[in-house]
Write a protein that holds these residues in place. Sequence first.
Motif, mmCIF file in Angstrom:
data_model
loop_
_atom_site.group_PDB
_atom_site.id
_atom_site.type_symbol
_atom_site.label_atom_id
_atom_site.label_comp_id
_atom_site.label_asym_id
_atom_site.label_seq_id
_atom_site.Cartn_x
_atom_site.Cartn_y
_atom_site.Cartn_z
ATOM 1 N N ILE A 1 0.832 -1.206 0.000
ATOM 2 C CA ILE A 1 0.000 0.000 0.000
ATOM 3 C C ILE A 1 0.870 1.260 0.000
ATOM 4 O O ILE A 1 0.579 2.231 -0.705
ATOM 5 C CB ILE A 1 -0.968 -0.018 1.204
ATOM 6 N N GLU B 1 0.606 3.989 -2.920
ATOM 7 C CA GLU B 1 0.251 5.367 -2.634
ATOM 8 C C GLU B 1 1.263 6.340 -3.248
ATOM 9 O O GLU B 1 0.900 7.375 -3.801
ATOM 10 C CB GLU B 1 0.160 5.588 -1.124
ATOM 11 N N TYR C 1 -8.829 0.559 -2.379
ATOM 12 C CA TYR C 1 -8.324 -0.808 -2.348
ATOM 13 C C TYR C 1 -9.423 -1.782 -1.920
ATOM 14 O O TYR C 1 -10.222 -1.486 -1.016
ATOM 15 C CB TYR C 1 -7.153 -0.938 -1.374
ATOM 16 N N ILE D 1 -9.823 1.417 2.240
ATOM 17 C CA ILE D 1 -9.692 -0.033 2.069
ATOM 18 C C ILE D 1 -11.013 -0.709 2.391
ATOM 19 O O ILE D 1 -11.633 -0.443 3.425
ATOM 20 C CB ILE D 1 -8.601 -0.614 2.990
#
Length: 416
Positions: A39, A43, A55, A73
Amino acid sequence: MKNTTSAGLRQPATLTVGLLWHSISSDNLGVGALTESQIAICEKAAQRAGVSVNYILFGTSGGSSYAPAGVRIEQGPRVSIKRMLTGNSDYLREVERCDLVLDIGEGDSFADIYGTKRYLFLLASKLGVLAKNKPLVLSPQTIGPFDKPLQRWAASAVMRKAECVFARDEMSSAYLEKLGVRGNVREVIDVAFRLPFTKPVREAGGKTKIGINVSGLLFAGGYTGNNQFGLTIDYAEYMRSLLRTWTALPDTEVHLIAHVIPDNMPEEDDRVAITQLLKEFPSAFKAPEFRSPAEAKSFISGMDFMTGARMHACIAAFSSGVPVVPLAYSRKFNGLMATLGYTWLADGKAMTTAEAVAITLKGFEQREELAAQVARGNARAAARLDDYEDFLVDLFNQVQPAARRSAVAAQSLQQA
């Protein structure tokens, strides 16, 4: 890059990225480390591409919770082969929402050494992404081995259809070449080298801190209890020999560190083995139970030396500059360390117990030399992960037009 909505407003494109075989709740902090790091890389790539990212996570879950702050998320449904075959798959419906899917295979699970059931779940999940015509990327991971001919053929066929296959070590790259998977293969390194951490402040003149990550799985003899991984060493005796030596040293603290902590799988739980060892060596310290992979790495970064058999505990040490001697029980260790040009490794599948103990103790004595190798290895890892990030920037730019068309279509439906 900007896009224009039907109302004429210029806004960043929003991509939906599926993260397959990732987890933000796994009790295996190695899987969590991969997810947090993935992640973080996504990003940064999204910022460079001028997009925002949502996500959807697909994979195993556990009793922990360590979602990164400020990141959007969703937890996707579990992969069910039965529901996929009957045409009523929540997983496939969620894959349909994704603009692309990054599959990290929990680091090393795309293989047949963990059993047919696990292999089939990994394979079927990839087939589902390809069936929905979504770009499938095998993010940096160990590939194989596939010892059974049919499983080897099926895995090779799927990987050839992937957008890209990223090997995290040179042994996996060589294995892909042997399988005939070429053209869409790149070699980088484990994404966990990008896992954020905070190095603790140390008092001058304090004791030398030694971290030992104890593998509950190896201590128990594997899932089967009968030396499942074919070790040539007695792992429990290896642990006891190190503890006998290091707890007897003056001005030294020995910290026993758990990195896999499932409440419902005692044979996998590092805490079970640590509890047993603390009864025998009460002067050792039990490390805290970490709430996240980043917290674990922050603690490990405060050690002066580290050894362990959980690969991501060792990566946490290495990537934070701590001299480390990993205890290898599969080729994922050997391949990763060779790729980094790092020569300090105790091989649990080739050495005797005495040899493994000797190389680990020697590493502790020569930790300044190890630290220099670690620094060189980290420079190599940083460059390789820059290559992976560059690929994601390009991919995000490629899928933006399709994402923009979907967003405009959805807005038109809402306005109608």
